[in-house]
Design a protein around this motif. Structure first.
Motif, PDB file in Angstrom:
ATOM      1  N   VAL A 171       1.119  -1.198   0.179  1.00  0.00           N
ATOM      2  CA  VAL A 171       0.022   0.046  -0.047  1.00  0.00           C
ATOM      3  C   VAL A 171       0.832   1.173   0.111  1.00  0.00           C
ATOM      4  O   VAL A 171       0.645   2.186  -0.682  1.00  0.00           O
ATOM      5  CB  VAL A 171      -0.999  -0.012   1.143  1.00  0.00           C
ATOM      6  N   GLU A 172       1.825   1.325   0.779  1.00  0.00           N
ATOM      7  CA  GLU A 172       2.793   2.502   0.886  1.00  0.00           C
ATOM      8  C   GLU A 172       3.605   2.622  -0.464  1.00  0.00           C
ATOM      9  O   GLU A 172       3.800   3.668  -1.029  1.00  0.00           O
ATOM     10  CB  GLU A 172       3.871   2.280   1.939  1.00  0.00           C
ATOM     11  N   HIS A 173       3.981   1.318  -1.089  1.00  0.00           N
ATOM     12  CA  HIS A 173       4.458   1.556  -2.633  1.00  0.00           C
ATOM     13  C   HIS A 173       3.595   2.236  -3.385  1.00  0.00           C
ATOM     14  O   HIS A 173       3.863   3.043  -4.243  1.00  0.00           O
ATOM     15  CB  HIS A 173       5.090   0.180  -2.906  1.00  0.00           C
ATOM     16  N   ILE A 174       2.343   1.568  -3.335  1.00  0.00           N
ATOM     17  CA  ILE A 174       1.355   2.247  -4.471  1.00  0.00           C
ATOM     18  C   ILE A 174       1.233   3.713  -4.190  1.00  0.00           C
ATOM     19  O   ILE A 174       0.914   4.625  -5.085  1.00  0.00           O
ATOM     20  CB  ILE A 174       0.033   1.453  -4.261  1.00  0.00           C
ATOM     21  N   ALA A 175       1.010   4.034  -2.849  1.00  0.00           N
ATOM     22  CA  ALA A 175       0.599   5.348  -2.471  1.00  0.00           C
ATOM     23  C   ALA A 175       1.827   6.373  -2.941  1.00  0.00           C
ATOM     24  O   ALA A 175       1.873   7.456  -3.227  1.00  0.00           O
ATOM     25  CB  ALA A 175       0.435   5.498  -0.976  1.00  0.00           C
ATOM     26  N   THR A 218       4.267   5.546  -5.537  1.00  0.00           N
ATOM     27  CA  THR A 218       4.583   5.482  -7.010  1.00  0.00           C
ATOM     28  C   THR A 218       3.399   5.454  -7.884  1.00  0.00           C
ATOM     29  O   THR A 218       3.795   5.568  -9.017  1.00  0.00           O
ATOM     30  CB  THR A 218       5.301   4.153  -6.864  1.00  0.00           C
ATOM     31  N   GLU A 219       2.317   5.205  -7.333  1.00  0.00           N
ATOM     32  CA  GLU A 219       1.102   5.068  -8.089  1.00  0.00           C
ATOM     33  C   GLU A 219       1.075   3.863  -8.747  1.00  0.00           C
ATOM     34  O   GLU A 219       0.547   3.961 -10.037  1.00  0.00           O
ATOM     35  CB  GLU A 219       0.748   6.298  -8.855  1.00  0.00           C
ATOM     36  N   ASP A 220       2.034   2.834  -8.498  1.00  0.00           N
ATOM     37  CA  ASP A 220       2.042   1.551  -9.415  1.00  0.00           C
ATOM     38  C   ASP A 220       1.000   0.596  -9.083  1.00  0.00           C
ATOM     39  O   ASP A 220       0.997   0.015  -8.073  1.00  0.00           O
ATOM     40  CB  ASP A 220       3.576   1.086  -9.159  1.00  0.00           C
ATOM     41  N   LEU A 221      -0.014   0.483  -9.638  1.00  0.00           N
ATOM     42  CA  LEU A 221      -1.018  -0.571  -9.514  1.00  0.00           C
ATOM     43  C   LEU A 221      -0.865  -2.091  -9.872  1.00  0.00           C
ATOM     44  O   LEU A 221      -1.603  -2.763  -9.838  1.00  0.00           O
ATOM     45  CB  LEU A 221      -2.301  -0.135 -10.228  1.00  0.00           C
ATOM     46  N   ASN A 222       0.556  -2.158 -10.434  1.00  0.00           N
ATOM     47  CA  ASN A 222       0.567  -3.499 -10.738  1.00  0.00           C
ATOM     48  C   ASN A 222       1.565  -4.506  -9.785  1.00  0.00           C
ATOM     49  O   ASN A 222       1.843  -5.382 -10.004  1.00  0.00           O
ATOM     50  CB  ASN A 222       1.697  -3.614 -12.053  1.00  0.00           C
ATOM     51  N   VAL A 223       1.517  -3.596  -8.460  1.00  0.00           N
ATOM     52  CA  VAL A 223       2.041  -4.617  -7.347  1.00  0.00           C
ATOM     53  C   VAL A 223       0.957  -5.599  -6.913  1.00  0.00           C
ATOM     54  O   VAL A 223      -0.218  -5.438  -6.920  1.00  0.00           O
ATOM     55  CB  VAL A 223       2.260  -3.639  -6.275  1.00  0.00           C
ATOM     56  N   ARG A 224       1.644  -6.946  -6.728  1.00  0.00           N
ATOM     57  CA  ARG A 224       0.415  -7.822  -6.262  1.00  0.00           C
ATOM     58  C   ARG A 224       1.384  -8.676  -5.112  1.00  0.00           C
ATOM     59  O   ARG A 224       2.507  -8.661  -5.147  1.00  0.00           O
ATOM     60  CB  ARG A 224       0.508  -9.037  -7.468  1.00  0.00           C
TER      61      ARG A 224
END
Length: 476
Positions: A193-197, A199-205
């Motif tokens: 979640v912190e990475h998405i917030a 970098t806005e990278d939605l490909n994280v799984r």
């Protein structure tokens, strides 16, 4: 306090409480068992011969010879009179006389079993029972020190305290380890979640293992990020496609307007026919822009679930009749024939009419491309809840059929025709909201047939009360 610390603390407190309860219960059980064993010993020796009962009785503990002491107890033996006076027969100290002891001597109680303090400061367990045939009435007090009970209990309490303390300390360590192991998936989720917030990278799984609550949360998070990524991709595609579709009419508009403006600025007027043609082109392009913007607005609103509260019961045949009337105004030599049986459905009237108009406009547009005048017609039928719109145009290639309802998709043969590629997308969306089904397929003998099936009924609902439940969409 971090969640990991709270879990470790709660684990430690829970273990401490459980250990304390178990230790206290064990201590009380052992105490009761030891006291019961001592009481049984006193009761078993109640009928034993009492040395010195007929001998001398002292008011305080004498120095009794070894052979006169009570061999089975090694403690205290006293006589209690009915008046409350007492004297010692055997033992190294005297024991306090209680009211229960006097009551036994007076024959008001059969016996008494209680704790009493001795003159030596020790606590004794006392059994008092009456002396049979004594005159005046008297009772015997047999007392044994509780050291045999209290000593082991003190040792047991120390051992239980040490064990409980060690258990709490061990539980704290285990709680910390379990909290770290149990929250490791949460740490991964937090990191994602912190990475998405950041970098806005939605490909994280997140890797998912097992089927517990954390695994379910991870699956839900992965599904959410996948949905967001898909939504962003669709949004970017919509923006790119809309920009591409808007660029052509805007370029043409700018060219035509610049040509008209240059004519006015240079004072060299265009021929009247050319001028009228330019103005007609500008008007048509503005109309295309208006239709495109309206389609984009329609597709931008949230899609409603089938059967939502905004739908109302309408006559599909009435909607289709109005749509046919509107399509005839733009038919330009095309023949539209309609045979519509009554059918009532739940839908948004304006949206449903727009969907039918889009289907008719699509049929008219492609039907007009045929060179045979006899085939320049469109047949519209509504029977059994199925609306069929058939044209006699060139038809749709089999490879293109899976893509006809995609946004901005246009077949190679239709790219020279007017349109934005959004009409059938709006049709599919509207039909889904009504709980129906829409398909395009090649028609027998050439052309294309659009088949629209909506759940409904052939009879109108009553004017009062709730409308009757409408059946599902018909087969076919």
């Amino acid at each position: 306090m971090p969640l990991r610390s709270r879990l470790a603390l709660l684990t430690s407190v829970a273990v401490a409480v459980a250990v304390a309860v178990c230790a206290a219960a064990a201590w009380f059980i052992v105490r009761d068992q030891l006291r019961a064993s001592l009481d049984d010993t006193l009761m078993e020796n109640r009928d034993a011969p009492i040395p010195g009962l007929q001998g001398q009785c002292w008011s305080e503990a004498p120095d009794v010879p070894e052979d006169r002491r009570l061999p089975s107890f090694g403690s205290v033996l006293q006589i209690v009179m009915a008046s409350g006076e007492s004297c010692i027969l055997n033992g190294e100290t005297t024991v306090e006389v209680s009211g229960d002891d006097v009551a036994v001597a007076q024959r008001r109680q059969p016996q008494a079993l209680h704790d009493a303090e001795g003159e030596d400061g020790r606590t004794y367990r006392v059994l008092t029972y009456p002396v049979q045939g004594a005159s005046p009435p008297a009772a015997v007090m047999v007392a044994r020190p509780l050291d045999d009970v209290n000593g082991p209990l003190r040792s047991l309490a120390l051992i239980l305290t040490l064990v409980a303390g060690a258990g709490v300390v061990g539980a704290t360590g285990v709680g910390v380890a379990l909290a770290r192991a149990g929250l490791r998936p949460v740490d991964r989720l937090t990191g994602a979640v912190e990475h998405i917030a950041r970098t806005e990278d939605l490909n994280v799984r997140i890797p998912v293992e097992g089927d517990d609550e954390i695994a379910r949360l991870s699956r839900s998070f992965n599904a959410m990020t996948a949905a967001l990524a898909s939504s962003r991709a669709l949004q970017q595609r919509l923006i790119a496609d809309a920009g591409h579709e808007l660029r052509t009419p805007l370029t043409s508009l700018r060219t035509n307007i610049e040509l008209l403006a240059r004519s006015e600025e240079t004072g060299r007027p265009l021929p009247e026919a050319d001028r009228r043609q330019l103005l007609a082109s500008v008007t048509a392009q503005l109309g295309e822009l208006g239709v495109l913007i309206g389609d984009l607005q329609e597709l931008s609103r949230p899609e409603r679930a089938a059967g939502s509260g905004r739908l109302e019961v309408v006559g599909l045949h009435d909607v289709a009749q109005r749509a046919v009337a509107r399509a005839r105004l733009r038919a330009h030599g095309m023949t539209l024939t309609a045979a519509l049986d009554p059918w009532y459905v739940r839908a948004e009237p304006a949206g449903l009419e727009r969907a039918v108009v889009n289907l008719l406009d699509n049929a008219v547009k492609f039907g007009a491309t045929t060179e045979d005048e006899r085939d320049r017609s469109v047949e519209i039928t509504l029977a059994g809840g199925v609306l069929r719109i058939r044209d006699h145009g060139p038809g749709i290639a089999a490879d293109d059929l899976p893509h006809v309802f995609e946004r901005f998709w246009r077949s190679p043969g239709a790219r020279s025709l007017p349109g934005s590629g959004l009409g059938l997308s709006i049709v599919a969306r509207t039909v889904r909201e009504c709980g129906g089904d829409i398909t395009l397929r090649p028609a027998d003998g050439g052309g294309t047939e659009a088949v629209l099936a909506l759940p409904g009924a052939a009879v109108p609902p009553p004017e009062t009360g709730q409308p009757p439940a409408l059946p599902g969409p018909p087969a076919g």
